[in-house]
Design a protein around this motif. Structure first.
Motif, mmCIF file in Angstrom:
data_model
loop_
_atom_site.group_PDB
_atom_site.id
_atom_site.type_symbol
_atom_site.label_atom_id
_atom_site.label_comp_id
_atom_site.label_asym_id
_atom_site.label_seq_id
_atom_site.Cartn_x
_atom_site.Cartn_y
_atom_site.Cartn_z
ATOM 1 N N SER A 463 -1.068 -23.563 16.851
ATOM 2 C CA SER A 463 0.170 -24.260 17.143
ATOM 3 C C SER A 463 -0.150 -25.615 17.750
ATOM 4 N N ASP A 464 0.794 -26.525 17.636
ATOM 5 C CA ASP A 464 0.663 -27.809 18.328
ATOM 6 C C ASP A 464 0.903 -27.664 19.823
ATOM 7 N N TYR A 465 1.356 -26.508 20.260
ATOM 8 C CA TYR A 465 1.412 -26.189 21.686
ATOM 9 C C TYR A 465 0.084 -25.549 22.099
ATOM 10 N N VAL A 466 -0.497 -26.014 23.188
ATOM 11 C CA VAL A 466 -1.839 -25.615 23.607
ATOM 12 C C VAL A 466 -1.950 -24.110 23.804
ATOM 13 N N ASN A 467 -0.964 -23.488 24.430
ATOM 14 C CA ASN A 467 -1.058 -22.088 24.818
ATOM 15 C C ASN A 467 -0.800 -21.100 23.677
ATOM 16 N N TYR A 468 -0.500 -21.596 22.490
ATOM 17 C CA TYR A 468 -0.218 -20.729 21.350
ATOM 18 C C TYR A 468 -1.330 -20.823 20.312
ATOM 19 N N ASN A 469 -2.557 -20.748 20.761
ATOM 20 C CA ASN A 469 -3.716 -20.768 19.874
ATOM 21 C C ASN A 469 -4.651 -19.636 20.285
ATOM 22 N N TRP A 470 -4.944 -18.747 19.330
ATOM 23 C CA TRP A 470 -5.832 -17.621 19.633
ATOM 24 C C TRP A 470 -6.499 -17.107 18.366
ATOM 25 N N SER A 471 -7.610 -16.437 18.545
ATOM 26 C CA SER A 471 -8.343 -15.767 17.470
ATOM 27 C C SER A 471 -8.801 -14.417 18.000
ATOM 28 N N ASN A 472 -8.248 -13.328 17.441
ATOM 29 C CA ASN A 472 -8.499 -11.985 17.982
ATOM 30 C C ASN A 472 -9.188 -11.048 17.005
ATOM 31 N N LEU A 473 -9.552 -11.540 15.807
ATOM 32 C CA LEU A 473 -10.269 -10.673 14.883
ATOM 33 C C LEU A 473 -11.643 -10.363 15.472
ATOM 34 N N GLY A 474 -11.980 -9.115 15.565
ATOM 35 C CA GLY A 474 -13.193 -8.695 16.254
ATOM 36 C C GLY A 474 -12.935 -8.286 17.688
ATOM 37 N N VAL A 475 -11.768 -8.679 18.216
ATOM 38 C CA VAL A 475 -11.361 -8.291 19.568
ATOM 39 C C VAL A 475 -10.333 -7.160 19.503
ATOM 40 N N PHE A 476 -9.312 -7.351 18.675
ATOM 41 C CA PHE A 476 -8.293 -6.319 18.502
ATOM 42 C C PHE A 476 -8.837 -5.180 17.643
ATOM 43 N N GLU A 477 -8.412 -3.972 17.966
ATOM 44 C CA GLU A 477 -8.781 -2.796 17.195
ATOM 45 C C GLU A 477 -7.605 -2.355 16.328
ATOM 46 N N LYS A 478 -7.880 -1.452 15.418
ATOM 47 C CA LYS A 478 -6.841 -0.974 14.517
ATOM 48 C C LYS A 478 -5.851 -0.084 15.266
ATOM 49 N N GLU A 479 -4.566 -0.314 14.992
ATOM 50 C CA GLU A 479 -3.531 0.564 15.540
ATOM 51 C C GLU A 479 -3.620 1.925 14.852
ATOM 52 N N GLN A 480 -3.621 2.980 15.640
ATOM 53 C CA GLN A 480 -3.702 4.332 15.106
ATOM 54 C C GLN A 480 -2.405 5.063 15.426
ATOM 55 N N VAL A 481 -1.746 5.517 14.380
ATOM 56 C CA VAL A 481 -0.425 6.138 14.509
ATOM 57 C C VAL A 481 -0.472 7.541 13.921
ATOM 58 N N TYR A 482 0.071 8.500 14.673
ATOM 59 C CA TYR A 482 0.176 9.881 14.206
ATOM 60 C C TYR A 482 1.598 10.357 14.489
ATOM 61 N N GLY A 483 2.213 10.963 13.480
ATOM 62 C CA GLY A 483 3.604 11.361 13.669
ATOM 63 C C GLY A 483 3.976 12.634 12.933
ATOM 64 N N LEU A 484 4.973 13.337 13.477
ATOM 65 C CA LEU A 484 5.556 14.525 12.860
ATOM 66 C C LEU A 484 7.069 14.346 12.824
ATOM 67 N N GLN A 485 7.687 14.830 11.764
ATOM 68 C CA GLN A 485 9.135 14.716 11.642
ATOM 69 C C GLN A 485 9.708 16.003 11.059
ATOM 70 N N PHE A 486 10.874 16.391 11.579
ATOM 71 C CA PHE A 486 11.588 17.564 11.086
ATOM 72 C C PHE A 486 13.024 17.177 10.786
ATOM 73 N N ASN A 487 13.541 17.636 9.639
ATOM 74 C CA ASN A 487 14.906 17.316 9.226
ATOM 75 C C ASN A 487 15.665 18.577 8.849
ATOM 76 N N LEU A 488 16.916 18.632 9.294
ATOM 77 C CA LEU A 488 17.854 19.653 8.855
ATOM 78 C C LEU A 488 19.107 18.950 8.362
ATOM 79 N N ASP A 489 19.405 19.112 7.072
ATOM 80 C CA ASP A 489 20.600 18.526 6.480
ATOM 81 C C ASP A 489 21.551 19.662 6.105
ATOM 82 N N SER A 490 22.697 19.682 6.777
ATOM 83 C CA SER A 490 23.631 20.781 6.570
ATOM 84 C C SER A 490 25.050 20.233 6.457
#
Length: 684
Positions: A463-490
């Protein structure tokens, strides 16, 4: 911190100018409509989900070689809509309460969203679905992407005669909203469609204008023997919004209810020179050929088949933030005028093989290659000599498989993708099982697991704004998501959904405590972060409608709970929407009428704040908002294939002297307004 900017030569980004599409396409579009008929015979009963009455009294005329097809009348079931997942439904011309919920800018139920004061501006979240729907990161600016049509949002058609769908709705102040679609078959096996959704709305506040254009054209074809099929689409989209930064003196000018500021354009806003823009262009097709196909002797029901397919998708997209003058709200600048631009070019190719057997089910295996180029037009070097690169570019290779099987009342589905090489992708797993207990009850359960990098603007931003410049590849890790869902349609007990999700390395935007401007000056300097602790999200949604004669009470209630070490995912604990309405045929069944009142409420919580530079929401834990009701009164009517909508939105906003209804900190929700429009289907 001091930066130097080095300009690099980059390939110009091109996209179809949707402004020209609006100017030239719409007049041509209406010329295609030709003569229309409106001979739907029966009015629609209140609880009928699909209108099966005759659309035209004349016979079908597509296949002249099949005498039997000529003798059959055309009904609404001959107008098919085919989703990205190849699920097929019929055109629905009924008037239901679900149509009322979907009659909005997004054309889908926005129960879990909180819109800003103007159409086309961001939506804050009242609920979340943390499961990943794709293996790779998106560009970013997520708050502005709700109206951006992805591959999975494009529908395909198969119609007996040319069909047109027109959606119209008024906006705020100057401007209108129109979504027009024309589809036609040149034969029973080849279909084309053209569509354009365009709108402009000035808004009630200063510098709050929004406009967009979504052009798409599709085709799909199946050979006579059913061995080969292809479908394709082109989409060109642009979304432009002015960013006023919210109110600067909300206590005196808005919350006090001072009648001097009933004209909202008198209220002070933060910016009058900032704007956002998203522009994208996409070419997509997928085709499939069955090299072996065996059918039953006496019918054309497929017993066994083997085929190969190919999917291609190429998309270019960019996001810009522009501002003519620097603002302390975002901190120090590098240049006088702000012109930030993030660009993404991505190409996806997939080759798959499918085996189908009537007994064993359908199994498909695939291998895919994803090429991406996310870039800016400069390299930045900080005062301490660290380097912020101009691009992220690479190739991802993945393998996957899909399985589905229907066994009487059982339905089994599974999906798996695994990244073999590359830095961005991870894995994706979905499995579901459903059982139809009887005609009135169905249960299902599903599981989800995924790992992938967050969106590109978390990994690299300039960004042309100083505080909006970053590089995080190699720093950030992959988001890991685990989920369960149950549905009852009546049909008797209602619809119940229970969703439990855990997230590790949850990514979010938050205030940067190390880069604050002068003491006492309000600012919005934010950066991307990842939560080190696992958080869990539980969501329970219940839907039930009660009916007595022509009256009905439709209810949707959602309960949420977030278990987290730090407050990084803020959501209301309770969201409810209740609609009391009356339905009846009137004027000797020439019109079907629905009228009622909708009540929506969510408990107060520390609602996310909006950052217009990034086009993203970020967490704040200082100001609680919400806890106020929103009441809408509506009168809807159906005449033949036309649905007419009239609504008084948030009519209770004038009941209290003080005004404390917000969509985000410093961004008020809309005041009382009357809006109207229609949805009209033509059959030629």
């Amino acid at each position: 911190m001091e930066f130097k900017s080095w300009n690099l030569r980059t390939t110009p980004f091109a996209c179809i100018p949707t402004g020209y599409l609006c100017h030239y396409f719409l007049p041509i579009f209406f010329l295609f409509l030709g003569p229309t008929t409106f001979a739907q015979e029966d009015s629609i009963p209140a609880r009928q989900s699909v209108d099966t009455s005759l659309v035209q009294k004349k016979k079908r005329r597509l296949d002249t070689r099949d005498p039997a097809s000529k003798s059959q009348p055309i009904t609404i079931k001959d107008y098919k809509i085919i989703s990205y997942k190849t699920d097929t439904i019929y055109l629905d011309t009924t008037l239901t309460i679900q149509k009322e919920y979907k009659y909005n800018y997004l054309r889908r139920d926005d129960f879990e969203l909180m819109p800003f004061a103007n159409v086309g501006q961001p939506y804050n979240k009242l609920g979340v679905d943390l499961r990943s729907v794709q293996l790779y990161p998106a560009l970013g600016a997520a708050a502005l992407n709700y109206n951006y049509l992805e591959v999975r949002d494009i529908d395909y058609y198969n119609v007996a005669t040319p069909m047109t769908d027109l959606f119209f709705k008024t906006t705020f102040e100057e401007g209108q909203l129109l979504d027009a679609m024309l589809t036609f078959n040149t034969s029973q096996r080849l279909n084309f469609s053209l569509a354009y959704k365009g709108f402009r709305s000035l808004g009630k506040y200063l510098s709050d204008q929004a406009e967009s254009g979504n052009f798409r054209t599709t085709t799909n074809y199946v050979t006579k023997n059913g061995r080969y099929r292809i479908r394709a689409h082109i989409a060109a989209q642009d979304i432009e919004t002015q960013a006023n930064g919210g109110l600067t003196n909300k206590e005196e000018q808005f919350e006090s209810g001072d009648p001097s500021f009933n004209d909202r354009k008198k209220i002070d806003i933060r910016f009058n020179d900032a704007d956002n823009k998203i522009l994208g262009k996409r070419y997509y097709f997928d085709h499939f050929y069955k090299v072996f196909k065996k059918e039953k002797d006496s019918s054309r029901v497929e017993r066994t088949s083997l085929g190969f397919g190919h999917v291609f998708n190429y998309e270019t997209k960019y996001y810009t933030f522009g501002q003519t003058q620097q603002s302390d709200y975002f901190g120090d600048r590098l240049v006088p005028a702000i012109d930030d631009k993030a660009q993404l070019k991505a190409m996806y190719n997939e080759v798959d093989a499918e085996f189908y057997n009537e007994t064993l089910g359908r199994l498909r295996g695939n291998i895919s290659v994803y090429n991406y180029n996310y870039f800016f037009n400069s390299i930045l070097i900080t005062e301490d000599g660290s380097r912020i690169p101009s691009r992220l570019k690479g190739e991802e290779i993945a393998v996957g498989a899909n399985y589905e099987k229907r066994i009487r009342g059982f339905a089994l589905e599974g999906e798996f993708k695994y990244n073999l090489s590359g830095e961005l992708g991870g894995n994706l797993f979905n499995a579901s099982a459903g059982y139809q207990l009887n005609d009135r009850h169905r249960v299902s359960a599903s599981a989800h697991a995924s790992a992938r990098m967050p969106n590109f603007n978390y990994l690299l931003y300039q960004s042309d704004y100083v505080n909006y410049n970053w590089s995080n590849l190699g720093v950030f890790e992959k988001e890991q998501v685990y989920g369960l869902q149950f549905n009852l349609d009546s049909d008797i007990w209602g619809d119940l959904t229970v969703d439990y999700t855990t997230v590790d390395n949850y990514s979010y935007f938050g205030a940067d405590p190390e880069n604050r401007v002068a003491e006492g000056v309000e600012n919005s300097i934010v950066r991307p972060y990842q939560e080190g602790d696992v958080l869990t999200h539980t969501k329970v949604t219940y839907k039930k409608e009660f009916r007595l004669g022509g009256f009905a009470l439709n209810n949707t209630v959602m309960y949420q709970n977030v278990s987290q070490a730090n407050d990084v995912l803020n959501l209301p604990q309770l969201v409810t929407r209740n609609t009391l309405y009356f339905s009846s045929d009137v004027f000797k069944k020439a019109m079907y009428l629905q009228t009622g009142v909708t009540f929506k409420y969510f408990t107060a919580y520390t609602m996310d704040a909006y950052n217009p530079l990034l086009g993203e929401f970020y967490i704040q834990n200082e100001e609680k908002l919400g806890g106020y009701p929103m009441l809408d009164f509506f009168i809807n009517a159906k005449i033949q294939q036309t649905r007419i909508y009239l609504k008084a939105e948030h009519f209770n906003s004038g009941f209290n002297q003080t005004k404390e209804y917000y969509s985000a900190p410093n961004y008020p929700y809309r005041d009382f307004v009357i809006r109207f429009g229609l949805v009209w289907n033509f059959f030629s």
